[in-house]
Write an enzyme that holds these catalytic residues in place. Structure first.
Site, PDB file in Angstrom:
ATOM      1  N   HIS A 284       0.862  -1.184   0.000  1.00  0.00           N
ATOM      2  CA  HIS A 284       0.000   0.000   0.000  1.00  0.00           C
ATOM      3  C   HIS A 284       0.898   1.233   0.000  1.00  0.00           C
ATOM      4  O   HIS A 284       1.706   1.436   0.901  1.00  0.00           O
ATOM      5  CB  HIS A 284      -0.904   0.030   1.239  1.00  0.00           C
ATOM      6  CG  HIS A 284      -1.887   1.172   1.230  1.00  0.00           C
ATOM      7  ND1 HIS A 284      -3.230   0.998   0.954  1.00  0.00           N
ATOM      8  CD2 HIS A 284      -1.722   2.497   1.452  1.00  0.00           C
ATOM      9  CE1 HIS A 284      -3.839   2.167   1.014  1.00  0.00           C
ATOM     10  NE2 HIS A 284      -2.946   3.088   1.314  1.00  0.00           N
ATOM     11  N   CYS A 285       0.753   2.040  -1.051  1.00  0.00           N
ATOM     12  CA  CYS A 285       1.487   3.319  -1.083  1.00  0.00           C
ATOM     13  C   CYS A 285       0.451   4.430  -1.217  1.00  0.00           C
ATOM     14  O   CYS A 285      -0.213   4.766  -0.236  1.00  0.00           O
ATOM     15  CB  CYS A 285       2.521   3.330  -2.203  1.00  0.00           C
ATOM     16  SG  CYS A 285       1.906   2.785  -3.799  1.00  0.00           S
ATOM     17  N   VAL A 286       0.279   4.997  -2.388  1.00  0.00           N
ATOM     18  CA  VAL A 286      -0.807   5.964  -2.572  1.00  0.00           C
ATOM     19  C   VAL A 286      -2.148   5.262  -2.637  1.00  0.00           C
ATOM     20  O   VAL A 286      -3.204   5.874  -2.465  1.00  0.00           O
ATOM     21  CB  VAL A 286      -0.582   6.814  -3.836  1.00  0.00           C
ATOM     22  CG1 VAL A 286       0.652   7.655  -3.693  1.00  0.00           C
ATOM     23  CG2 VAL A 286      -0.501   5.930  -5.084  1.00  0.00           C
ATOM     24  N   CYS A 287      -2.126   3.972  -2.923  1.00  0.00           N
ATOM     25  CA  CYS A 287      -3.340   3.152  -2.932  1.00  0.00           C
ATOM     26  C   CYS A 287      -2.908   1.715  -2.716  1.00  0.00           C
ATOM     27  O   CYS A 287      -1.717   1.388  -2.707  1.00  0.00           O
ATOM     28  CB  CYS A 287      -4.089   3.301  -4.259  1.00  0.00           C
ATOM     29  SG  CYS A 287      -3.144   2.747  -5.695  1.00  0.00           S
TER      30      CYS A 287
END
Length: 428
Positions: A284-287
């Site tokens: 999980h990063c920006v999404c």
């Protein structure tokens, strides 16, 4: 007569219910359920007044007070909109303000650029680990990424193109790359492969099917808080894989998620930020990156790297003439002589730092796909000290799903296109 008598109370109840007045563009319903106005955003701020008073008197502010202040600010930070003011996520604002300010300051002098461009990644990583430790959803990094793309493109058009060394075809090619990045990001932000709660799946079916299932009145045996529809959903997952479990128990694993109240298939994980299970969750990063959007995420990374390198090359060829790109990146005399070239050179180095970070992520993704492992499985293998570690831990091979280089990439290329009945090795 019976119908008329039964209709009268209904009319009476409707007449007794107060009708909600439509909201104007500056009105909204606050977190307390009361009507409020954008112009009254600074009224009744007791927590903020208390916090400012303690800060002025050099007294410590309690963490609970800070949380209440942030909740109040996030609830009242709104913009006028049709049928009521819309709430603005406070996490998208800092990049819009701080990024141009920092880059402007960094363009004043070489040493200012070194300090600012060194501190920016450190601050971003600190905020990243802070939000992940608190399991908070934030739009900060999405806002930072999108605004960085827009601001770099703006500086390129305003400071680099007018110098006359960049042709219209080159500008058009860079613009196409920017739009392709946005399209790939839009696709990557879609459903990564969420495993829905069986109790809430009736929302996605027709009303007639839902009523037909609910009239049976059966409950899910062994699964708490699940109706008959959830039972059908879980049975579908279980029945499809009973034979696979008996044939190859080491290849397929099922896990009951107590938070989502469902049975997870193999390689699915619960995302603590999104609060839901995701099929073949990678990270999980920006999404959330999972089964359904992993290809789009990798495509967005590759397009970004190509576009960024091309933009950096065009800019350095313009502001540092008669020098190679690599030489101009480290030695460009007279670049701080005027504001235009200094800002362009600072933006180049900012783009280089971001591109280097994305290139590292892209390399890790290529390695993981080649060995058919996800980033979540790599982290678990490192914690449990399992799997083979190669190249100082850069490569981690769990060996559980590795079918060889070509078959691993073929499996990745078909993610999200498989029907419900997967082979054992393709349950991802």
């Amino acid at each position: 007569m019976t119908q008329k008598g039964s209709l009268k109370p209904v009319k009476k109840n409707k007449a007794e219910e107060p009708e909600l007045e439509p909201l104007c563009c500056c009105e909204y319903i606050d977190r307390n359920g009361e009507k409020n106005h954008v112009a009254a955003c600074l009224c009744d701020c007791q927590d903020l007044d208390e916090g400012c008073e303690r800060w002025i008197t050099c007294k410590s502010v309690q963490p609970e007070t800070c949380e209440r202040i942030m909740d109040t600010i996030s609830d009242r930070l709104r913009i006028p909109w049709l049928r009521g003011a819309k709430k603005v996520n406070i996490s998208i604002i800092p990049p819009l303000i701080l990024l141009p300010v920092f880059l402007q300051v960094a363009s004043w002098h070489f040493f200012m650029g070194v300090v600012v461009l060194t501190s920016l990644p450190v601050l971003a990583l600190w905020y990243y680990y802070l939000t992940h430790r608190r399991k908070e959803q934030t739009l900060f990094f999405l806002s930072l990424g999108l605004f960085s793309l827009g601001y770099m493109y703006y500086v390129f058009l305003r400071e680099v193109v007018p110098k006359g060394h960049v042709g219209p075809s080159q500008v058009a090619l860079l613009t196409c790359g920017l739009f392709l990045i946005l399209l790939a990001l839009y696709r990557a932000k879609k459903n990564p492969g969420y495993l829905r709660n069986p109790a809430s799946m009736d929302k996605f079916l027709g009303s007639s099917q839902t009523e037909c299932l609910n009239r049976k009145g059966q409950k899910t045996p062994g699964f708490p808080s699940a109706d008959m529809l959830g039972l059908l959903n879980n049975r579908t997952l279980k029945d499809d894989r009973k034979g696979l479990l008996a044939a190859s128990p080491t290849k397929v694993k099922e896990d009951w998620c107590a938070k989502c109240q469902l049975v997870r298939p193999a390689r699915a994980w619960h995302c603590r930020v999104c609060g839901i299970c995701v099929r073949r969750m990678d990270h999980h990063c920006v999404c959330c990156v999972g089964e359904s959007n992993h290809q789009a995420f990798l495509l967005a990374l590759s397009i970004f790297l190509l576009t960024s390198v091309y933009g950096i090359t065009l800019t350095l060829d313009t502001i540092c003439r008669d020098r190679s790109v690599f030489t101009a990146l480290f030695y460009c005399p007279g670049v701080y002589a005027n504001y235009s070239s200094a800002l362009s050179f600072t933006c180049v180095w900012y783009s280089v730092i971001i591109t280097a970070g994305m290139a590292y992520i892209f390399l890790i993704q290529l390695i993981n796909i080649s060995y058919n492992v996800t980033e979540r499985e790599v982290q678990q293998a490192l914690r449990q000290k399992t799997g083979r570690r190669l190249l100082c831990g850069l490569i981690v091979d769990t060996g559980q799903y590795n079918r060889g280089f070509l078959r691993n990439w073929h499996q990745f290329s078909t993610l999200g296109t498989q029907p419900l009945h997967h082979p054992a090795e393709d349950i991802v």
